[in-house]
Design a protein around this motif. Structure first.
Motif, mmCIF file in Angstrom:
data_model
loop_
_atom_site.group_PDB
_atom_site.id
_atom_site.type_symbol
_atom_site.label_atom_id
_atom_site.label_comp_id
_atom_site.label_asym_id
_atom_site.label_seq_id
_atom_site.Cartn_x
_atom_site.Cartn_y
_atom_site.Cartn_z
ATOM 1 N N LEU A 28 -73.372 37.851 67.421
ATOM 2 C CA LEU A 28 -75.241 37.312 66.476
ATOM 3 C C LEU A 28 -76.040 37.655 67.862
ATOM 4 O O LEU A 28 -77.089 38.242 68.149
ATOM 5 C CB LEU A 28 -74.866 35.889 66.250
ATOM 6 N N SER A 68 -56.785 30.442 63.174
ATOM 7 C CA SER A 68 -57.420 29.029 62.852
ATOM 8 C C SER A 68 -56.950 27.951 61.709
ATOM 9 O O SER A 68 -56.545 26.968 62.009
ATOM 10 C CB SER A 68 -59.098 29.410 62.826
ATOM 11 N N ASP A 118 -66.221 28.506 55.993
ATOM 12 C CA ASP A 118 -66.689 28.880 57.747
ATOM 13 C C ASP A 118 -68.710 28.298 58.120
ATOM 14 O O ASP A 118 -68.483 27.732 57.062
ATOM 15 C CB ASP A 118 -67.378 30.479 57.131
ATOM 16 N N ALA A 119 -67.985 27.354 58.995
ATOM 17 C CA ALA A 119 -68.839 26.332 59.476
ATOM 18 C C ALA A 119 -69.755 27.808 59.013
ATOM 19 O O ALA A 119 -71.277 26.814 59.870
ATOM 20 C CB ALA A 119 -68.546 25.555 60.298
ATOM 21 N N LEU A 155 -64.223 25.985 59.667
ATOM 22 C CA LEU A 155 -64.429 26.378 60.444
ATOM 23 C C LEU A 155 -64.628 26.878 61.926
ATOM 24 O O LEU A 155 -65.909 27.508 61.234
ATOM 25 C CB LEU A 155 -63.274 27.967 60.217
ATOM 26 N N ALA A 167 -64.235 28.078 65.029
ATOM 27 C CA ALA A 167 -63.332 28.248 66.530
ATOM 28 C C ALA A 167 -64.251 29.718 67.111
ATOM 29 O O ALA A 167 -62.852 30.224 67.295
ATOM 30 C CB ALA A 167 -62.131 28.251 66.252
ATOM 31 N N GLY A 168 -64.506 30.336 66.309
ATOM 32 C CA GLY A 168 -65.180 31.386 66.752
ATOM 33 C C GLY A 168 -66.432 31.664 67.602
ATOM 34 O O GLY A 168 -66.621 30.937 68.704
ATOM 35 N N SER A 169 -66.689 33.384 68.197
ATOM 36 C CA SER A 169 -67.258 33.244 69.144
ATOM 37 C C SER A 169 -68.673 33.332 69.470
ATOM 38 O O SER A 169 -69.462 33.844 70.207
ATOM 39 C CB SER A 169 -66.387 33.555 70.744
ATOM 40 N N GLY A 170 -68.602 34.029 68.093
ATOM 41 C CA GLY A 170 -70.392 34.546 67.628
ATOM 42 C C GLY A 170 -70.358 36.084 68.414
ATOM 43 O O GLY A 170 -72.059 35.882 68.414
ATOM 44 N N THR A 171 -69.638 37.283 68.665
ATOM 45 C CA THR A 171 -70.180 38.186 69.112
ATOM 46 C C THR A 171 -71.210 38.759 68.755
ATOM 47 O O THR A 171 -72.524 39.412 69.107
ATOM 48 C CB THR A 171 -68.747 38.914 69.227
HETATM 49 N N1 CTP Z 1 -63.284 30.984 63.352
HETATM 50 C C1 CTP Z 1 -63.152 30.735 63.067
HETATM 51 N N2 CTP Z 1 -61.883 31.334 64.099
HETATM 52 C C2 CTP Z 1 -61.516 32.219 64.896
HETATM 53 C C3 CTP Z 1 -62.628 33.354 64.460
HETATM 54 C C4 CTP Z 1 -63.532 32.787 63.841
HETATM 55 O O1 CTP Z 1 -62.745 29.015 63.008
HETATM 56 N N3 CTP Z 1 -60.645 32.619 65.573
HETATM 57 C C5 CTP Z 1 -64.549 30.383 62.164
HETATM 58 C C6 CTP Z 1 -65.970 30.882 62.965
HETATM 59 O O2 CTP Z 1 -66.001 29.556 63.331
HETATM 60 C C7 CTP Z 1 -66.690 31.283 61.652
HETATM 61 C C8 CTP Z 1 -65.978 31.738 60.277
HETATM 62 O O3 CTP Z 1 -64.003 31.797 60.940
HETATM 63 O O4 CTP Z 1 -67.070 30.089 61.174
HETATM 64 C C9 CTP Z 1 -66.486 33.355 60.343
HETATM 65 O O5 CTP Z 1 -66.268 33.955 61.263
HETATM 66 P P1 CTP Z 1 -67.203 34.503 61.435
HETATM 67 O O6 CTP Z 1 -68.377 35.124 61.001
HETATM 68 O O7 CTP Z 1 -66.591 36.183 61.903
HETATM 69 O O8 CTP Z 1 -67.428 34.577 62.491
HETATM 70 P P2 CTP Z 1 -67.038 34.753 64.788
HETATM 71 O O9 CTP Z 1 -66.030 35.224 64.381
HETATM 72 O O10 CTP Z 1 -68.118 33.535 65.248
HETATM 73 O O11 CTP Z 1 -68.092 36.089 64.868
HETATM 74 P P3 CTP Z 1 -67.702 37.673 65.051
HETATM 75 O O12 CTP Z 1 -66.800 38.355 64.420
HETATM 76 O O13 CTP Z 1 -69.441 38.302 65.115
HETATM 77 O O14 CTP Z 1 -67.659 37.388 66.667
#
Ligand code: CTP
Ligand code: MG
Length: 219
Positions: free
Chosen positions: A15, A83, A105-106, A7, A9-13
């Motif tokens: 971080l 996702s 989780d990537a 996975l 597809a997150g946006s890393g808010t």
């Molecule tokens: N992920 C994903 N699709 C999403 C949200 C998260 O594939 N819509 C993935 C992220 O890329 C990550 C993993 O799920 O590898 C764990 O999510 P998280 O640590 O919450 O990553 P982010 O959503 O990118 O970070 P944040 O919540 O801080 O925005």
């Protein structure tokens, strides 16, 4: 067949960098490639599906031309579980009911071969497995004041991979509900209790800047 779903597809808010955390360059290599390389190097992993945001599909494809186990790089959803759902829909044309699917989780770059193998072993034996580590601090429950202290001997922190027989996973996701935030939650929701695979404290998820510093230190 054993398939890994990565996975990314997150946006890393949390971080809060100028790009999503999976694409940050750490010691000359983008973050998502660490987990990808670990799964790719495992002799027990047959195929890999990467999930990412639509706009990043080309980028991932261009960096992973040598990774022959990759089936495809597909579009993610607006939440982690959406996702995962997209990956399951994609795998419907690829997987048999007894295939093992490991969802990772990537953003957890330091996954190791032992954890991968234990996930596969437990899924073959019991159908569902979740990687977790035992809580080390005392765990308190309450809100402003302590209501009670929980028995930390039975408290676990979930990591990934979270892994399942394919038919069980598809069945669980048919009952999918937007409030469920991880795959264990989705299968518990249909009454399936995954086996715990002992994780590793180094298999942490890069979430905040402290995690990034820790990762660079460990590498
Ligand atoms: N992920 C994903 N699709 C999403 C949200 C998260 O594939 N819509 C993935 C992220 O890329 C990550 C993993 O799920 O590898 C764990 O999510 P998280 O640590 O919450 O990553 P982010 O959503 O990118 O970070 P944040 O919540 O801080 O925005
Ligand atoms: Mg998130």
């Amino acid at each position: 067949m054993n398939v890994a779903v990565l996975l990314a597809a997150g946006s890393g808010t949390r971080l809060d960098q100028n790009k999503a955390k999976q694409f940050l360059e750490i010691n000359g290599k983008e973050l998502f490639l660490y987990a990808l390389d670990a799964f790719h190097a495992s002799k027990n992993i047959d195929k890999i599906v990467l999930v990412t945001r639509n706009e990043d599909i080309k980028h991932i494809k261009s960096l992973t031309k040598g990774h022959t186990k990759i089936l495809d790089v597909i579009k993610g959803g607006s939440t982690r579980e959406l996702s995962v759902k997209n990956a399951i829909d994609y795998l419907k044309d690829v997987c048999q009911k007894d295939d093992v699917v490991l969802i990772h989780d990537a953003a957890r770059p330091l996954i190791n071969e032992r954890i991968i193998n234990d996930n596969i072993y437990f899924v073959e034996k019991y159908g569902a497995a979740v990687t977790a580590i035992k809580a080390t601090d005392s765990i308190l429950m309450g809100n402003e004041i302590v209501d009670k202290e929980l028995d930390r001997g039975v408290i676990w922190q979930a990591q990934t991979p979270q892994s399942f027989k394919f038919d069980l996973l598809t069945k669980a996701f048919e009952q999918f509900d937007e409030h469920l935030t991880d795959d264990v939650g989705v299968v518990l929701n249909i009454g399936i209790h995954p086996h715990i695979v002992l994780g590793d404290k180094n298999n942490f998820k890069v979430t905040t800047i402290d995690d990034l510093i820790r990762l660079k230190f460990l590498l």
